[in-house]
Write a protein that holds these residues in place. Structure first.
Motif, PDB file in Angstrom:
ATOM      1  N   ASP A  63      50.040  69.320  -8.719  1.00 40.12           N
ATOM      2  CA  ASP A  63      48.917  68.531  -8.188  1.00 40.12           C
ATOM      3  C   ASP A  63      49.237  68.040  -6.779  1.00 40.12           C
ATOM      4  O   ASP A  63      48.410  68.124  -5.857  1.00 40.12           O
ATOM      5  CB  ASP A  63      48.640  67.322  -9.086  1.00 40.12           C
ATOM      6  N   LYS A  64      50.458  67.521  -6.638  1.00 42.86           N
ATOM      7  CA  LYS A  64      50.883  67.019  -5.332  1.00 42.86           C
ATOM      8  C   LYS A  64      50.936  68.151  -4.311  1.00 42.86           C
ATOM      9  O   LYS A  64      50.492  67.989  -3.165  1.00 42.86           O
ATOM     10  CB  LYS A  64      52.257  66.354  -5.467  1.00 42.86           C
ATOM     11  N   ALA A  65      51.457  69.306  -4.733  1.00 41.00           N
ATOM     12  CA  ALA A  65      51.538  70.445  -3.815  1.00 41.00           C
ATOM     13  C   ALA A  65      50.157  70.881  -3.365  1.00 41.00           C
ATOM     14  O   ALA A  65      49.928  71.157  -2.176  1.00 41.00           O
ATOM     15  CB  ALA A  65      52.269  71.603  -4.490  1.00 41.00           C
ATOM     16  N   GLU A  66      49.209  70.926  -4.288  1.00 43.02           N
ATOM     17  CA  GLU A  66      47.859  71.364  -3.928  1.00 43.02           C
ATOM     18  C   GLU A  66      47.185  70.369  -2.990  1.00 43.02           C
ATOM     19  O   GLU A  66      46.387  70.753  -2.131  1.00 43.02           O
ATOM     20  CB  GLU A  66      47.021  71.561  -5.185  1.00 43.02           C
ATOM     21  N   ALA A  67      47.527  69.082  -3.160  1.00 43.07           N
ATOM     22  CA  ALA A  67      46.921  68.062  -2.301  1.00 43.07           C
ATOM     23  C   ALA A  67      47.524  68.035  -0.906  1.00 43.07           C
ATOM     24  O   ALA A  67      46.836  67.716   0.066  1.00 43.07           O
ATOM     25  CB  ALA A  67      47.075  66.684  -2.955  1.00 43.07           C
ATOM     26  N   GLU A  68      48.802  68.393  -0.786  1.00 48.45           N
ATOM     27  CA  GLU A  68      49.506  68.187   0.481  1.00 48.45           C
ATOM     28  C   GLU A  68      49.919  69.466   1.202  1.00 48.45           C
ATOM     29  O   GLU A  68      50.270  69.416   2.383  1.00 48.45           O
ATOM     30  CB  GLU A  68      50.757  67.330   0.232  1.00 48.45           C
ATOM     31  N   LEU A  69      49.901  70.596   0.514  1.00 49.80           N
ATOM     32  CA  LEU A  69      50.368  71.855   1.103  1.00 49.80           C
ATOM     33  C   LEU A  69      49.251  72.895   1.049  1.00 49.80           C
ATOM     34  O   LEU A  69      48.307  72.750   0.278  1.00 49.80           O
ATOM     35  CB  LEU A  69      51.581  72.385   0.323  1.00 49.80           C
ATOM     36  N   PRO A  70      49.365  73.953   1.844  1.00 43.82           N
ATOM     37  CA  PRO A  70      48.388  75.040   1.728  1.00 43.82           C
ATOM     38  C   PRO A  70      48.678  75.884   0.489  1.00 43.82           C
ATOM     39  O   PRO A  70      49.212  76.997   0.553  1.00 43.82           O
ATOM     40  CB  PRO A  70      48.599  75.823   3.027  1.00 43.82           C
ATOM     41  N   VAL A  71      48.348  75.300  -0.657  1.00 46.33           N
ATOM     42  CA  VAL A  71      48.655  75.896  -1.951  1.00 46.33           C
ATOM     43  C   VAL A  71      47.417  75.845  -2.828  1.00 46.33           C
ATOM     44  O   VAL A  71      46.693  74.847  -2.844  1.00 46.33           O
ATOM     45  CB  VAL A  71      49.817  75.135  -2.637  1.00 46.33           C
ATOM     46  N   ASP A  72      47.163  76.919  -3.549  1.00 42.81           N
ATOM     47  CA  ASP A  72      46.055  76.996  -4.488  1.00 42.81           C
ATOM     48  C   ASP A  72      46.653  77.253  -5.867  1.00 42.81           C
ATOM     49  O   ASP A  72      47.269  78.296  -6.097  1.00 42.81           O
ATOM     50  CB  ASP A  72      45.119  78.140  -4.082  1.00 42.81           C
ATOM     51  N   VAL A  73      46.501  76.297  -6.784  1.00 44.83           N
ATOM     52  CA  VAL A  73      47.216  76.318  -8.066  1.00 44.83           C
ATOM     53  C   VAL A  73      46.278  76.604  -9.223  1.00 44.83           C
ATOM     54  O   VAL A  73      45.186  76.046  -9.306  1.00 44.83           O
ATOM     55  CB  VAL A  73      47.936  74.971  -8.298  1.00 44.83           C
ATOM     56  N   THR A  74      46.722  77.448 -10.114  1.00 45.32           N
ATOM     57  CA  THR A  74      46.061  77.674 -11.400  1.00 45.32           C
ATOM     58  C   THR A  74      47.063  77.385 -12.512  1.00 45.32           C
ATOM     59  O   THR A  74      48.187  77.892 -12.469  1.00 45.32           O
ATOM     60  CB  THR A  74      45.559  79.124 -11.532  1.00 45.32           C
TER      61      THR A  74
END
Length: 349
Positions: A63-74
């Protein structure tokens, strides 16, 4: 977090393949990830979220990565049927995610089998590792946690505040990464009180709260007044037993008192500290390093207190249950572990 990126992802993979086919073989293209072209990540949970522990910690980090990095998580929850775990991992890889994440020894073999077939996919395995000797598995990054160093601190504090001098441990299974908690907990307890008694029970499952409660109640009947469940969902039952019997407990993986506080304050009150395996933070860091090209794929990272990857919760519950002088002793022990003055037992190489 997205749950429906598969079709778009497949088209993106085809487009990328066409683009690369037109580039000279001698050219080197550095991948740049942006909000418009994010790193696509799949976390395959061999179980379900909501364990208030291990898997939830991993999800929080993403969640943190998706909020702060150019990351799209499934996130893919494979459920409790073991027969679904390998297909879920294989499906995630087939969808063309840039990075596929899974955890523990139960998924290690599946990842080892898949990674050579998909050399362009990056894999992150947390809480276990393949054998990297001979340059094997160059596209897997393994992350392990020397939780014995944090378990030592919890055991030290528990032994100091125990009124009976009897502590209990409930393990989901006797795997290396689970026993690692217990090794430190027992060593720390003995350092604080050489006469302390530590009783260990094994549930044989991480998903059986009723069994966890049964084992905890049996330990309480034997005089144990602080229990440390290292058992995922099974441990929830042990925590409930501590709440119902007016005993104390040590949480695991996450700060479980803070997790329970909003919905079950009585449960939070008995969890005087937690041994935190900061899975989410380590995954966040691994993804950030993947984006900037510094993540050491092909190696096993073993992280401990000095790395900030493990620790104990020192919250208001801890301050209420552990006297100030004992807290000072725990802090001193922590400093000695970080400096190397205290060598904590470990089952990790």
């Amino acid at each position: 977090m997205s749950k429906t990126k598969f079709t778009r992802r497949a088209f993106a993979g085809l487009a990328a393949a066409g683009l690369l086919a037109s580039v000279s073989a001698s050219a080197v293209i550095a991948q740049e990830y942006t909000a418009e072209n994010p790193l696509t990540v799949a976390l395959v949970v061999h179980g379900n979220l909501g364990d208030k522990s291990f898997f939830d910690s991993a999800a929080a980090g993403l969640d943190k990565a998706e909020a702060e990095l150019p990351v799209d998580v499934t996130i893919i929850e494979a459920g409790l049927d073991r027969g679904r775990w390998e297909p879920a991992l294989a499906d995630a890889v087939d969808q063309g995610f840039d990075v596929v994440i899974a955890g523990t020894w139960e998924m290690n073999g599946f990842m080892q089998a898949l990674s050579p077939e998909y050399p362009d996919t990056k894999f992150i395995l947390f809480d276990d590792a393949p054998d990297f000797s001979g340059g094997a598995f160059p596209n897997i990054l393994a992350i392990n946690y020397r939780v014995s160093t944090a378990g030592y601190l919890a055991g030290y504090a528990a032994a100091k505040i125990s009124e009976t001098g009897k502590l209990g441990e409930i393990l989901g299974v006797e795997g290396t990464t689970v026993v690692e908690f217990a090794l430190g907990f027992e060593q720390g307890a003995k350092a604080a009180n050489p006469d302390v008694e530590v009783t260990r029970a094994v549930a044989g499952s991480f998903t059986d709260p009723a069994k966890g409660k049964e084992l905890a109640l049996a330990q309480f009947a034997q005089g144990v007044d602080i229990v440390f469940p290292i058992a995922g969902g099974t441990g929830i039952g042990a925590l409930q037993a501590a709440r119902d019997e007016g005993k104390l407990a040590v949480g695991v993986d996450s700060d479980q008192a803070e997790i329970f506080a909003p919905t079950d304050p009585a449960q939070a009150e008995v969890i005087f500290t937690s041994v935190e395996k900061k899975v989410g933070e380590s995954l966040y860091t691994a993804l950030a390093q993947t984006i900037d090209g510094t993540a050491p794929y092909g190696t096993n990272l073993i992280l401990g207190l000095a790395d900030g990857a493990v620790g104990i919760a020192k919250n208001s519950y801890y301050e209420a249950a552990v006297p100030e002088d004992v807290r000072a002793e725990v802090d001193a022990e922590e400093a000695k572990i970080i400096s190397g003055e205290i060598a904590v037992d470990t089952g990790m190489q």
